[in-house]
Enzyme design. Sequence first.
Site, PDB file in Angstrom:
ATOM      1  N   LYS A 108     -24.662 -39.770  27.096  1.00  0.00           N
ATOM      2  CA  LYS A 108     -23.245 -39.773  26.862  1.00  0.00           C
ATOM      3  C   LYS A 108     -22.597 -38.665  25.564  1.00  0.00           C
ATOM      4  O   LYS A 108     -23.179 -38.791  24.642  1.00  0.00           O
ATOM      5  CB  LYS A 108     -22.588 -40.794  26.804  1.00  0.00           C
ATOM      6  CG  LYS A 108     -20.966 -41.028  26.836  1.00  0.00           C
ATOM      7  CD  LYS A 108     -20.460 -42.332  26.886  1.00  0.00           C
ATOM      8  CE  LYS A 108     -18.984 -42.358  27.009  1.00  0.00           C
ATOM      9  NZ  LYS A 108     -18.289 -43.785  26.910  1.00  0.00           N
ATOM     10  N   SER A 183     -15.603 -45.131  30.944  1.00  0.00           N
ATOM     11  CA  SER A 183     -15.636 -43.718  30.433  1.00  0.00           C
ATOM     12  C   SER A 183     -16.715 -42.939  30.395  1.00  0.00           C
ATOM     13  O   SER A 183     -16.833 -41.918  30.710  1.00  0.00           O
ATOM     14  CB  SER A 183     -15.074 -43.721  28.967  1.00  0.00           C
ATOM     15  OG  SER A 183     -15.992 -44.267  28.261  1.00  0.00           O
ATOM     16  N   SER A 207     -16.653 -49.358  29.690  1.00  0.00           N
ATOM     17  CA  SER A 207     -17.161 -47.754  30.056  1.00  0.00           C
ATOM     18  C   SER A 207     -18.482 -47.682  30.337  1.00  0.00           C
ATOM     19  O   SER A 207     -18.783 -46.774  31.055  1.00  0.00           O
ATOM     20  CB  SER A 207     -16.856 -47.212  28.704  1.00  0.00           C
ATOM     21  OG  SER A 207     -15.425 -46.901  28.533  1.00  0.00           O
TER      22      SER A 207
END
Length: 551
Positions: A108, A183, A207
């Site tokens: 990420k 997210s 997330s």
Amino acid sequence: MVRPGNSWDSVAVLTLLLLCRSMAWAFGDVFDVREATIDTVHDALFSRSTTCREIVSSFIARIEEFNPSINAIISLNPQVLLAADHLDERIAAGNVTGALFCVPVLLKDNYDAVGMSTTGGCQGLANNKPSADAPTVSALMDAGAVILGKTNLHEMAFEGLSVSSLGGQTINPYDLSRTPGGSSGGSGAAVAANFALFATGTDTVNSLRSPASANSLFSFRPTRGLISRAGVIPVSSTQDTVGAMARNPRDLAVALTVMASVGFDPRDNVTALAPPEARHKDYAASLNGGSLKGLRFGLLNGFLNHTASAETTSVNDIMASMMSKLTAAGAEVVNITDPLYDTLAIAKLDVQAFEFRELLDAYLATAPEHPRPTSFSDLYSNDKFLVIPAQHQFLRRASTSSTSDTAYLETLNRIQDLRHALEATFTTNNLDALIYPEQKSLVVKIGALSQTGRNGILAALTGHPVVCVPAGYSPPSTDAPVGVPVGLEILGRPWSEDLLLNIAGHVSELVPVRRMPPFANGTVEGRVYESVPSVTPDVDGIHAAYPLGVF
Ligand SMILES: *[C@@H]1O[C@H](CO)[C@@H](O)[C@H](O)[C@H]1NC(C)=O
Ligand SMILES: *[C@@H]1O[C@H](CO)[C@@H](O)[C@H](O)[C@H]1NC(C)=O
Ligand SMILES: *[C@@H]1O[C@H](CO)[C@@H](O)[C@H](O)[C@H]1NC(C)=O
Ligand SMILES: *[C@@H]1O[C@H](CO)[C@@H](O)[C@H](O)[C@H]1NC(C)=O
Ligand SMILES: *[C@@H]1O[C@H](CO)[C@@H](O)[C@H](O)[C@H]1NC(C)=O
């Protein structure tokens, strides 16, 4: 006795072997990376039926072919082919070590990794080149992982739509009209589409679990303190965790083993809470043995939306089917109706807005390698960021709130009360784990203003661990040929990751759900790369939908 012609024979055999290898390559009959696992990659590598460079090239080829449809990748690692070649040299030298030897991993884009920017998806941080790897990234690389690149996220990990000024909108691979959750939505979409074996994420409220749920993946949110968060763009010291998402429980368990091995990290003092045995456990071994028989699960009734609708009914049906299967397997499901378990009420204790500004200031205070904003106010005083309307208020609050506010200390006390109440629920009902859908309704469509209906706040505030497993799909439709994925959260007591993974393994056998997204389920012909191609995120339309720099 040496027969004449012997050397000719070996040359012929060698030539034949090389011919077969190149023909295999030409006919695309190389190792098929679709739904590859750590074990299948290792079997292929160590039987010499493929090379690390071929494996890495196959994933890059899939990214080239399919990423334009889902926009999950922000950047590729320019060094990844060299890293693969280095691992091939180690195979040739008989020097193979590490649980993740040649395992392609995506990060990420809020994890620091030297040689790539850490952007948080934010244009203002496009030039944020870290001088050191996050300790979790070092641990992955020390275990042999190859870092393929970075994935898009909801900008700065604030929301669950997975839209950002630098990365654009990531799209759900199962339903191109929907968001991938977030997210960590780029990581979820990428692993679902077989762009890597697993990907890292972070979880401040939902997330890691929201994209796992929306992309038919397994994820873990570790107990607060198990894994160092240093070298990752922070949001909240109370709520942030790092973690991973994978297509099967075993790969997830190996990722956890490696990431937890960072151990105590003075840059993240909360890691001092972890018992030594939790830091040095082989979590893959916890998948062996055990059974669902006799386990007691608490179903959080308040984490379901009983109002029938196109977005909620399939979630409720999948949960009902899961309950009957768990019961048939010999587990007990206890209906927990305590009104405490109401996500909207619990969400009032969210402390991100008190903590974010000070933490971001500290993260950006480290001397930059290249010019970039050096504080919260520096970052948010230009027009190089995107916030969706729902976040305007969050940023306004963050700009004026701090951890010395009385309201902050009061809220921390109430979080402590919540933690005790949760433990009391476990004790009075004699539970092994709590279960509920990650999201009360299907993951929202692109263009929605918020990822509503999520249930991640309970673990986020209390710091309890969760393993998320695929639970089913909504009925197939034109937009979603196999349906929209729905995931189940399994929440345990602190440091019970081994039990949760064992349960996840049994649930995945009882209810085998994982399927490839149809649009990306084909093979991609092998490609040979001289250098790593560049990826251009699709930001078309983003700036019209969400004007930059307004909050
Ligand atoms: C094996 O490879 C590692 C990583 O490159 C290296 O540190 C180590 O020295 C090598 N060991 C041998 C015996 O070559
Ligand atoms: C961790 O704790 C030590 C000892 O109290 C302290 O000196 C250090 O500043 C702390 N580190 C962080 C990152 O808070
Ligand atoms: C429950 O679902 C209905 C139908 O989708 C929706 O209108 C309502 O807002 C939801 N309620 C909650 C609390 O999420
Ligand atoms: C749990 O109890 C609530 C309230 O009585 C009820 O509405 C719900 O259907 C029950 N759930 C299950 C799975 O029995
Ligand atoms: C790919 O998806 C299509 C459409 O759902 C399906 O017919 C086909 O069987 C799938 N192929 C594989 C290999 O899963």
